[in-house]
Design a protein around this motif. Structure first.
Motif, PDB file in Angstrom:
ATOM      1  N   ASP A  22      64.148  35.557  39.090  1.00 20.73           N
ATOM      2  CA  ASP A  22      62.990  36.244  39.664  1.00 20.73           C
ATOM      3  C   ASP A  22      62.165  35.237  40.462  1.00 20.73           C
ATOM      4  O   ASP A  22      62.432  34.039  40.454  1.00 20.73           O
ATOM      5  N   GLU A  23      61.152  35.743  41.163  1.00 19.54           N
ATOM      6  CA  GLU A  23      60.286  34.918  41.995  1.00 19.54           C
ATOM      7  C   GLU A  23      58.840  35.331  41.783  1.00 19.54           C
ATOM      8  O   GLU A  23      58.547  36.515  41.698  1.00 19.54           O
ATOM      9  N   PHE A  24      57.963  34.340  41.722  1.00 17.91           N
ATOM     10  CA  PHE A  24      56.525  34.581  41.634  1.00 17.91           C
ATOM     11  C   PHE A  24      55.920  34.273  42.996  1.00 17.91           C
ATOM     12  O   PHE A  24      56.213  33.237  43.588  1.00 17.91           O
ATOM     13  N   ILE A  25      55.086  35.187  43.488  1.00 19.11           N
ATOM     14  CA  ILE A  25      54.497  35.038  44.814  1.00 19.11           C
ATOM     15  C   ILE A  25      52.983  34.900  44.663  1.00 19.11           C
ATOM     16  O   ILE A  25      52.323  35.760  44.102  1.00 19.11           O
ATOM     17  N   LEU A  26      52.463  33.804  45.196  1.00 23.16           N
ATOM     18  CA  LEU A  26      51.041  33.488  45.132  1.00 23.16           C
ATOM     19  C   LEU A  26      50.467  33.538  46.539  1.00 23.16           C
ATOM     20  O   LEU A  26      50.835  32.739  47.391  1.00 23.16           O
ATOM     21  N   GLY A  27      49.605  34.537  46.811  1.00 23.18           N
ATOM     22  CA  GLY A  27      48.901  34.596  48.085  1.00 23.18           C
ATOM     23  C   GLY A  27      49.575  35.388  49.172  1.00 23.18           C
ATOM     24  O   GLY A  27      49.495  35.022  50.335  1.00 23.18           O
ATOM     25  N   ASN A  28      50.232  36.469  48.864  1.00 27.78           N
ATOM     26  CA  ASN A  28      50.894  37.278  49.888  1.00 27.78           C
ATOM     27  C   ASN A  28      49.903  38.269  50.498  1.00 27.78           C
ATOM     28  O   ASN A  28      50.098  39.477  50.491  1.00 27.78           O
ATOM     29  N   ASP A  54      53.059  36.482  58.471  1.00 30.50           N
ATOM     30  CA  ASP A  54      53.572  37.099  59.691  1.00 30.50           C
ATOM     31  C   ASP A  54      55.066  36.837  59.889  1.00 30.50           C
ATOM     32  O   ASP A  54      55.633  37.149  60.923  1.00 30.50           O
ATOM     33  N   GLY A  55      55.737  36.282  58.882  1.00 24.29           N
ATOM     34  CA  GLY A  55      57.185  36.115  58.917  1.00 24.29           C
ATOM     35  C   GLY A  55      57.639  34.674  58.818  1.00 24.29           C
ATOM     36  O   GLY A  55      56.897  33.739  59.086  1.00 24.29           O
ATOM     37  N   LYS A  72      49.469  21.578  50.081  1.00 22.01           N
ATOM     38  CA  LYS A  72      48.413  22.136  50.915  1.00 22.01           C
ATOM     39  C   LYS A  72      49.030  23.318  51.642  1.00 22.01           C
ATOM     40  O   LYS A  72      50.060  23.175  52.311  1.00 22.01           O
ATOM     41  N   VAL A  73      48.402  24.482  51.491  1.00 22.65           N
ATOM     42  CA  VAL A  73      48.954  25.723  52.022  1.00 22.65           C
ATOM     43  C   VAL A  73      48.035  26.243  53.114  1.00 22.65           C
ATOM     44  O   VAL A  73      46.826  26.360  52.919  1.00 22.65           O
ATOM     45  N   GLY A  74      48.614  26.568  54.263  1.00 15.44           N
ATOM     46  CA  GLY A  74      47.846  27.018  55.410  1.00 15.44           C
ATOM     47  C   GLY A  74      47.302  28.426  55.266  1.00 15.44           C
ATOM     48  O   GLY A  74      47.681  29.185  54.366  1.00 15.44           O
ATOM     49  N   LYS A  75      46.430  28.778  56.166  1.00 15.95           N
ATOM     50  CA  LYS A  75      45.821  30.105  56.228  1.00 15.95           C
ATOM     51  C   LYS A  75      46.918  31.171  56.328  1.00 15.95           C
ATOM     52  O   LYS A  75      47.915  30.988  57.026  1.00 15.95           O
ATOM     53  N   ASN A  76      46.726  32.284  55.606  1.00 13.72           N
ATOM     54  CA  ASN A  76      47.634  33.439  55.632  1.00 13.72           C
ATOM     55  C   ASN A  76      49.071  33.067  55.287  1.00 13.72           C
ATOM     56  O   ASN A  76      50.020  33.591  55.856  1.00 13.72           O
ATOM     57  N   THR A  77      49.217  32.159  54.317  1.00 11.01           N
ATOM     58  CA  THR A  77      50.542  31.725  53.875  1.00 11.01           C
ATOM     59  C   THR A  77      50.632  31.834  52.362  1.00 11.01           C
ATOM     60  O   THR A  77      49.710  31.453  51.646  1.00 11.01           O
ATOM     61  N   ALA A  78      51.759  32.350  51.881  1.00 10.83           N
ATOM     62  CA  ALA A  78      52.003  32.496  50.449  1.00 10.83           C
ATOM     63  C   ALA A  78      52.905  31.379  49.958  1.00 10.83           C
ATOM     64  O   ALA A  78      53.693  30.812  50.716  1.00 10.83           O
TER      65      ALA A  78
END
Length: 107
Positions: A22-28, A54-55, A72-78
């Motif tokens: 399985d996969e856990f998604i943080l910030g979608n 956006d893909g 470090k995670v950019g804007k609008n990125t999960a």
């Protein structure tokens, strides 16, 4: 599946179980930048990807058992944390920045 969350002003602390395969998604979701300190507290490696909403996907990282990484995670990125093992795995997350993050499992 267990997720324990603790929020403070601009931080999030979580110990999360990811079932086998399985996969856990943080910030979608639409969000600002954040940083995540990720610790693999399971016995199998986990793979972490960054997925812009956006893909696409980029920056794959294999996190070995007992290893820790700060991302470090950019804007609008999960962040997508994949458990390809036949056993469930646990990950500890300490997140700072925009913590208005959606969280869920891919299944």
């Amino acid at each position: 599946m267990a997720v324990i969350l603790m929020f403070s002003c601009h931080s999030l602390h979580s110990t999360t179980t990811i079932q086998a395969k399985d996969e856990f998604i943080l910030g979608n979701n639409k969000l600002g930048r954040f940083s995540a300190n990720v610790t693999n507290i399971s016995t199998s490696p986990l793979t972490i990807w960054q997925y812009p909403i956006d893909g696409g996907r980029h920056s794959p990282l294999t996190l070995q058992p007992a290893a820790n990484v700060k991302l470090k995670v950019g804007k609008n990125t999960a962040l997508r944390i994949e458990n390809s093992s036949d056993k469930s795995g646990d990950v500890k997350l300490d997140v700072k920045g925009d913590v208005g993050l959606s969280m869920g499992y891919k299944n």
